[in-house]
Scaffold this active site. Sequence first.
Site, short mmCIF file in Angstrom:
data_model
loop_
_atom_site.label_atom_id
_atom_site.label_comp_id
_atom_site.label_asym_id
_atom_site.label_seq_id
_atom_site.Cartn_x
_atom_site.Cartn_y
_atom_site.Cartn_z
N LEU A 2 0.91 -1.48 -0.02
CA LEU A 2 -0.03 -0.15 0.04
C LEU A 2 0.87 1.29 -0.08
O LEU A 2 1.84 1.37 0.83
CB LEU A 2 -1.03 0.11 1.28
CG LEU A 2 -1.95 -1.23 1.30
CD1 LEU A 2 -2.57 -0.97 2.70
CD2 LEU A 2 -2.69 -1.33 0.28
N ARG A 7 3.15 8.83 2.61
CA ARG A 7 4.02 7.94 3.01
C ARG A 7 5.45 8.64 3.43
O ARG A 7 6.23 8.16 4.34
CB ARG A 7 4.36 6.86 1.74
CG ARG A 7 5.24 5.83 1.85
CD ARG A 7 5.46 5.18 0.68
NE ARG A 7 6.61 4.21 0.96
CZ ARG A 7 6.19 2.82 1.37
NH1 ARG A 7 5.02 2.79 1.76
NH2 ARG A 7 7.27 1.85 1.70
N GLY A 102 2.17 -2.31 8.19
CA GLY A 102 3.12 -3.25 8.05
C GLY A 102 4.21 -2.94 7.00
O GLY A 102 5.08 -3.07 6.82
N ASP A 103 3.59 -2.24 5.82
CA ASP A 103 4.44 -1.71 4.64
C ASP A 103 5.59 -0.70 5.21
O ASP A 103 6.65 -1.10 4.96
CB ASP A 103 3.60 -0.79 3.84
CG ASP A 103 4.26 -0.19 2.61
OD1 ASP A 103 4.99 -0.83 2.17
OD2 ASP A 103 3.94 0.89 2.39
N VAL A 104 5.00 0.04 6.20
CA VAL A 104 6.11 1.30 6.75
C VAL A 104 7.19 0.51 7.59
O VAL A 104 8.26 0.69 7.76
CB VAL A 104 5.28 2.10 7.53
CG1 VAL A 104 6.28 3.25 8.21
CG2 VAL A 104 4.42 3.00 6.61
#
Length: 214
Positions: A2, A7, A102-104
């Site tokens: 994502l 971000r 979780g992406d970060v």
Amino acid sequence: MLRSKYRSLLMAVLTININQSFSLAFFAAHNDHASRVVGSPNAKAKFRDSRCCVQNHRFAADDPISTKEDSDNVYDLILNTLLPAKSCDARRMSSTDLAYIGDVVYELFVRSQFVWPSRRTKDLQKQVVARVRAEFQAELLAKMRTSFNLTSSENAILSRGRNAVSGSTRNKDPVAYQDATALEALIGYLFIQNQPRCAQLLEWMKPHIQATDG
């Protein structure tokens, strides 16, 4: 996998250095601490229930972190500051929200593996990008399924994350994209719900990430 316009801002906030060389990725940088915490029967309670007030900790900018106990306290303080509200229950979160976190966490972990020794930003970015691609994450998940002892609840999170992907994936391999989202959902879930287990998972990932040429 994502992404959002926020971000860069979120990554900037997360990338905090303490006393020059201390990274917030305590589970990535502190093997001994992670293994000690994971081995403790009260580890989860320690992280979830010891939400100390940040304003009560007066760490001067130039105070040296000289002891193991000091560094443990700083790591715990940073982690507790970054976690969602104490009332947050990852079991009730959507798979996309879990993957969003979780992406970060995953990218910060990867960045922490290559930021030292110092290198050109272009070379650093090459190493990181090679490991945050959906295809690499899918390969990592395949290895995890065979050599990391996943629990039934963790497998359920992976299934939920994989099934959450629908519609266009912007010309990416749809299977790899699904697997990458599943992996990020699991990391997000463990980061919020069970930090010692998250530490175990990231420690398992470390040699696989470091061994791959960017």
